[in-house]
Scaffold this motif. Structure first.
Motif, PDB file in Angstrom:
ATOM      1  N   MET A   1       0.421  -1.355   0.206  1.00 24.16           N
ATOM      2  CA  MET A   1       0.155   0.350   0.058  1.00 24.16           C
ATOM      3  C   MET A   1       0.888   1.416   0.274  1.00 24.16           C
ATOM      4  O   MET A   1       0.758   2.441  -0.459  1.00 24.16           O
ATOM      5  N   GLN A   2       1.702   1.052   0.943  1.00 25.97           N
ATOM      6  CA  GLN A   2       3.237   2.067   0.944  1.00 25.97           C
ATOM      7  C   GLN A   2       3.819   2.533  -0.979  1.00 25.97           C
ATOM      8  O   GLN A   2       3.749   3.616  -0.649  1.00 25.97           O
ATOM      9  N   GLU A   3       3.814   1.763  -1.102  1.00 28.19           N
ATOM     10  CA  GLU A   3       4.150   1.691  -2.458  1.00 28.19           C
ATOM     11  C   GLU A   3       3.575   2.541  -3.168  1.00 28.19           C
ATOM     12  O   GLU A   3       4.436   2.760  -4.375  1.00 28.19           O
ATOM     13  N   GLN A   4       2.524   1.753  -3.104  1.00 26.85           N
ATOM     14  CA  GLN A   4       1.530   2.167  -4.110  1.00 26.85           C
ATOM     15  C   GLN A   4       1.303   3.927  -4.631  1.00 26.85           C
ATOM     16  O   GLN A   4       1.329   4.688  -5.314  1.00 26.85           O
ATOM     17  N   LEU A   5       1.389   4.131  -2.773  1.00 30.13           N
ATOM     18  CA  LEU A   5       0.710   5.963  -2.224  1.00 30.13           C
ATOM     19  C   LEU A   5       2.244   6.263  -3.295  1.00 30.13           C
ATOM     20  O   LEU A   5       2.264   7.308  -3.235  1.00 30.13           O
ATOM     21  N   LYS A   6       3.749   5.420  -2.669  1.00 30.09           N
ATOM     22  CA  LYS A   6       4.808   6.208  -3.033  1.00 30.09           C
ATOM     23  C   LYS A   6       5.143   6.481  -5.018  1.00 30.09           C
ATOM     24  O   LYS A   6       5.212   7.422  -5.529  1.00 30.09           O
ATOM     25  N   ALA A   7       4.261   6.199  -5.123  1.00 33.43           N
ATOM     26  CA  ALA A   7       4.292   5.516  -6.686  1.00 33.43           C
ATOM     27  C   ALA A   7       3.845   6.384  -7.170  1.00 33.43           C
ATOM     28  O   ALA A   7       4.381   7.275  -8.365  1.00 33.43           O
ATOM     29  N   PHE A   8       1.996   6.947  -6.253  1.00 34.32           N
ATOM     30  CA  PHE A   8       1.615   7.856  -7.765  1.00 34.32           C
ATOM     31  C   PHE A   8       2.253   9.342  -6.950  1.00 34.32           C
ATOM     32  O   PHE A   8       1.970   9.862  -7.881  1.00 34.32           O
ATOM     33  N   ILE A   9       2.372   9.332  -6.136  1.00 39.71           N
ATOM     34  CA  ILE A   9       2.902  11.115  -5.394  1.00 39.71           C
ATOM     35  C   ILE A   9       4.712  11.100  -6.108  1.00 39.71           C
ATOM     36  O   ILE A   9       4.673  12.384  -6.805  1.00 39.71           O
ATOM     37  N   ALA A  10       5.624  10.475  -6.147  1.00 42.12           N
ATOM     38  CA  ALA A  10       6.552  10.594  -7.426  1.00 42.12           C
ATOM     39  C   ALA A  10       6.103  10.675  -9.373  1.00 42.12           C
ATOM     40  O   ALA A  10       6.394  11.337  -9.097  1.00 42.12           O
ATOM     41  N   ASN A  11       5.504   9.950  -9.124  1.00 40.62           N
ATOM     42  CA  ASN A  11       5.484  10.159 -10.696  1.00 40.62           C
ATOM     43  C   ASN A  11       3.996  11.032 -11.529  1.00 40.62           C
ATOM     44  O   ASN A  11       4.041  11.853 -11.924  1.00 40.62           O
ATOM     45  N   ASP A  12       2.794  10.951 -10.683  1.00 38.86           N
ATOM     46  CA  ASP A  12       1.959  11.727 -10.703  1.00 38.86           C
ATOM     47  C   ASP A  12       1.471  13.269  -9.915  1.00 38.86           C
ATOM     48  O   ASP A  12       1.426  14.296 -11.052  1.00 38.86           O
ATOM     49  N   LEU A  13       2.273  13.306  -8.997  1.00 34.85           N
ATOM     50  CA  LEU A  13       2.084  14.279  -8.863  1.00 34.85           C
ATOM     51  C   LEU A  13       3.511  15.814  -8.501  1.00 34.85           C
ATOM     52  O   LEU A  13       3.423  16.509  -8.938  1.00 34.85           O
ATOM     53  N   LEU A  14       4.786  14.439  -8.658  1.00 34.19           N
ATOM     54  CA  LEU A  14       5.672  15.610  -8.462  1.00 34.19           C
ATOM     55  C   LEU A  14       6.643  15.573  -9.783  1.00 34.19           C
ATOM     56  O   LEU A  14       6.986  16.105 -10.068  1.00 34.19           O
ATOM     57  N   GLY A  15       5.992  13.691 -11.124  1.00 36.34           N
ATOM     58  CA  GLY A  15       6.658  13.903 -11.984  1.00 36.34           C
ATOM     59  C   GLY A  15       8.040  13.974 -11.659  1.00 36.34           C
ATOM     60  O   GLY A  15       8.097  13.724 -13.117  1.00 36.34           O
ATOM     61  N   ASP A  16       8.448  12.994 -10.810  1.00 33.41           N
ATOM     62  CA  ASP A  16       9.637  11.970 -11.120  1.00 33.41           C
ATOM     63  C   ASP A  16       9.688  11.067 -10.651  1.00 33.41           C
ATOM     64  O   ASP A  16       9.606  10.833  -9.690  1.00 33.41           O
ATOM     65  N   PRO A  17       9.975  10.271 -11.359  1.00 31.57           N
ATOM     66  CA  PRO A  17       9.595   8.885 -10.734  1.00 31.57           C
ATOM     67  C   PRO A  17      10.795   8.568  -9.934  1.00 31.57           C
ATOM     68  O   PRO A  17      10.930   7.715  -9.189  1.00 31.57           O
ATOM     69  N   THR A  18      12.052   9.316 -10.255  1.00 29.56           N
ATOM     70  CA  THR A  18      13.114   8.636  -9.462  1.00 29.56           C
ATOM     71  C   THR A  18      12.674   9.524  -8.113  1.00 29.56           C
ATOM     72  O   THR A  18      13.756   9.154  -6.911  1.00 29.56           O
ATOM     73  N   TYR A  19      12.202  10.261  -7.612  1.00 31.57           N
ATOM     74  CA  TYR A  19      11.705  10.626  -5.927  1.00 31.57           C
ATOM     75  C   TYR A  19      11.966  10.361  -5.427  1.00 31.57           C
ATOM     76  O   TYR A  19      10.912   9.441  -5.557  1.00 31.57           O
ATOM     77  N   GLN A  20      12.496  10.082  -3.803  1.00 30.72           N
ATOM     78  CA  GLN A  20      12.702   9.166  -2.679  1.00 30.72           C
ATOM     79  C   GLN A  20      11.512   9.315  -1.576  1.00 30.72           C
ATOM     80  O   GLN A  20      12.160  10.734  -1.978  1.00 30.72           O
ATOM     81  N   ILE A  21      10.993   8.488  -1.452  1.00 31.32           N
ATOM     82  CA  ILE A  21       9.953   9.262  -0.730  1.00 31.32           C
ATOM     83  C   ILE A  21      10.374   8.457   1.099  1.00 31.32           C
ATOM     84  O   ILE A  21      10.763   7.394   0.880  1.00 31.32           O
ATOM     85  N   ASP A  22      10.309   9.027   1.962  1.00 29.20           N
ATOM     86  CA  ASP A  22      10.124   7.983   2.880  1.00 29.20           C
ATOM     87  C   ASP A  22       8.722   7.931   3.655  1.00 29.20           C
ATOM     88  O   ASP A  22       8.386   8.564   3.356  1.00 29.20           O
ATOM     89  N   ASN A  23       8.873   6.425   4.386  1.00 26.24           N
ATOM     90  CA  ASN A  23       6.977   6.427   4.996  1.00 26.24           C
ATOM     91  C   ASN A  23       7.195   7.412   6.009  1.00 26.24           C
ATOM     92  O   ASN A  23       6.047   7.584   5.824  1.00 26.24           O
TER      93      ASN A  23
END
Lengths: 80, 546
Positions: A1-23
């Motif tokens: 679930m966390q991974e799905q959320l992080k993928a959405f935030i990085a890809n769709d919101l930040l437009g940067d799939p490489t962005y590393q988000i900490d839980n």
């Protein structure tokens, strides 16, 4: 679930799939995403997990970190 | 709140923990809140208003609770019965007295009967205590005769001629005169009628419709108080004059009405939109809405933040909570009464601005104005949060170092946080959600622009209904929009810049200064009442337009 959320935030919101988000990273208070993006997170949760997320729940108190978002979804799913 | 009152409340908290039993502490908080609701109401020389406004607030609380609480539970059934009996009794008594041919004799007799008591101000005290008692006890069915007796007493007390300085309620006179003059009485009648409504019609669909009527009524009440021309015209009509001399911009003042309405509105909207009923009983609910530390200047609490604490936190004294509370009160007093009140002397204001001021002086005055506003308001919030903690109740934070934030988005996450949160929950989020689901979603920036500018303009309007406050709101709305658009477009580049920690710190420092000054410049719309003056000040800051 966390991974799905992080993928959405990085890809769709930040437009940067490489962005590393900490839980535990503070996303709104940390200036990573804004209140507009939080509405998009709400709609993403609704679409992905079939929940209705009331507008009153889309706040920094309840959804500042990925873990908080995931906990919210878990809690709502367990109640449904 | 004055320093004396703050001191009295601090001493009151000692009595509260030492003398009052755990089961009675919530009741004490409620009684104190109800008494302070009347005591803190700004004095009006239109006597009845001193009583009428706080009373309408209380009726609103009861009425909203009846709408949003689960019908059929023992508590609501009992209270519905009481409201029905009491309301009908009040109407019958009032009608009998007002329609009776011996009206004047009746009134004179009542006045004579109560004259002695009133001279000692016992009349007012008794009526307040009775009013408080009625709400606190939330009488079960069998005791509704008490309410009847209470209503009769209050009516008689108010109809008697009050001694100088105390309010009297001359009902027949208040029903005379033109329509706007009757507004406060009509408001009283409307909220009373609405409160009795759910007793007759408990279906959810009807209650949801009534919730909407309540919201409309609250907006109307806010408009009467907040719109200067409306405020003055209503008050002139009450006084029986065609207009008032412009000495006082707001003649009608209503203690805590904004904050009461924010708290009531959120439960009404949640009920209307999602059918969210409230399980809190009436005394808990009333304590939440009218809680004295947060009555005058917030924070804007939510039901679920306060009510559980009234059941859990009041059981046992917690030293850490109390010490923290006392520290917050002292910090708040220092911020408000020492720093803010001193800054007021040099803060920018129309009287200090002349065409010949040097720009440096104008900058200093504007800095002083922003710091004054911050220390005044955050000081008040500290006092409210601290006093609440002294009584065992934690309130949400309202300020989190807003003037040190590196961008406007974060500024609005840390300045008057509970107000911004309310508007996000009940305006920004629903509006953005709707817009995203229309064809407009392909133009994301347009959605952001509409959402941000409208939200901030509304926040401006809440502060004051004037073009200057709208412009202040729009200034911040456009600021948030540009920050979002530029931030999104340059995110990757920005991330590369701040890889070097030293550079990251330097950039943050520059951003803090820029954000601070963006907020600072918006202060001209707050300080000056007209656009012309605000723009002249802005130009003069940069040495132009003099």
């Amino acid at each position: 679930m966390q991974e799905q959320l992080k993928a959405f935030i990085a890809n769709d919101l930040l437009g940067d799939p490489t962005y590393q988000i900490d839980n535990e990273q503070s996303l709104i208070k940390g200036g990573i995403i804004d209140s507009f993006s939080l509405v998009q997170v709400g709609l993403f949760i609704e679409k992905t997990w079939g929940l209705k997320v009331p507008d009153r729940d889309l706040t920094v108190d309840k959804m500042d970190t990925v873990n908080q978002m995931a906990a919210y979804v878990q809690k709502r799913l367990s109640k449904a | 709140m004055s320093l004396q009152l703050i001191l009295a409340i601090i001493f009151g908290s000692i009595v509260y923990w030492v003398v009052v039993s755990a089961t009675q502490r919530r009741n004490v908080l409620l009684v104190a809140s109800l008494l302070l609701l009347y005591a803190l109401q700004p004095h009006s020389d239109i006597g009845p208003l001193n009583i009428l406004f706080p009373t309408v607030s209380i009726i609103m609380v009861v009425g909203v609770w009846l709408i949003i609480s689960t019908p059929g539970s023992d508590q609501t059934a009992g209270l519905r019965q009481v409201v029905l009996n009491g309301g009908l009794a009040l109407l019958v008594i009032a009608a009998l007295i007002l329609l009776s041919p011996q009206r004047n004799t009746l009134l004179t007799t009542a006045r004579d009967m109560l004259a002695r008591g009133q001279q000692n101000q016992i009349g007012l005290l008794a009526s307040l205590l009775i009013l408080v008692g009625v709400v606190v006890l939330a009488l079960p069915k069998g005791r509704s005769f008490l309410l009847l007796a209470a209503c009769l007493l209050i009516l008689l007390l108010w109809m008697g001629q009050a001694p100088q300085g105390l309010p009297s309620l001359d009902l027949p006179a208040m029903f005379q005169g033109s329509l706007p003059g009757k507004t406060p009485v009509m408001l009283l009648v409307a909220v009373s009628a609405l409160s009795v409504g759910p007793v007759f019609i408990p279906s959810t669909a009807t209650r949801k419709k009534m919730a909407l009527i309540w919201l409309g009524l609250m907006v109307a009440a806010l408009a009467i108080i907040k719109v200067e021309s409306l405020n003055l015209s209503v008050s002139a009509q009450i006084r029986g004059e065609s207009s008032l001399p412009g000495t006082s911009p707001f003649d009608l003042r209503w203690i805590g009405i904004s904050y009461v309405i924010f708290r009531l509105a959120h439960v009404l909207i949640d009920f209307r939109d999602d059918g969210l009923e409230v399980t809190a009983n009436l005394p808990d609910f009333a304590t939440y809405v009218l809680f004295f530390p947060s009555l005058v200047a917030g924070p804007i609490t939510r039901l679920e933040e306060v009510v559980p604490q009234l059941r859990e936190n009041l059981q046992a004294f917690r030293l850490d909570f109390a010490v923290d509370g006392l520290f917050r009160v002292l910090l708040g007093v220092f911020k408000k009464f020492v720093i803010a009140d001193q800054l007021l002397i040099i803060a920018a204001k129309p009287a200090l601005f002349s065409g010949s001021n040097h720009p440096a002086v104008l900058w200093i005055m504007l800095y002083a104005a922003l710091f004054q506003l911050y220390f005044d308001f955050s000081g008040y919030s500290d006092i409210a949060i601290g006093l609440a903690r002294l009584f065992g109740v934690g309130l949400p934070e309202n300020f989190d170092r807003p003037l040190l934030q590196p961008n406007l988005q974060l500024f609005w996450q840390s300045w008057h946080m509970t107000l911004a949160r309310w508007f996000r929950q009940y305006w920004f989020n629903p509006l953005t959600r709707r817009l995203i689901q229309t064809p407009l979603r392909r133009r994301q920036n347009a959605v952001v622009l509409i959402s941000q500018v409208s939200t901030m303009s509304l926040i401006g309007l809440w502060h004051g209904v004037s073009l200057n406050w709208v412009l202040w709101g729009a200034w911040h709305g456009f600021g948030l929009y540009f920050y979002k658009v530029l931030g999104d477009a340059n995110r990757k580049r920005f991330r590369q810049w701040i890889q070097n920690p030293l550079r990251a710190q330097a950039i943050r420092a520059v951003n803090v200064v820029l954000t601070f000054h963006f907020v600072l410049l918006s202060m001209v719309f707050v300080v000056f009442p007209t656009i012309g003056q605000a723009v002249r000040y802005l130009l003069a800051l940069f040495g132009a337009g003099q």
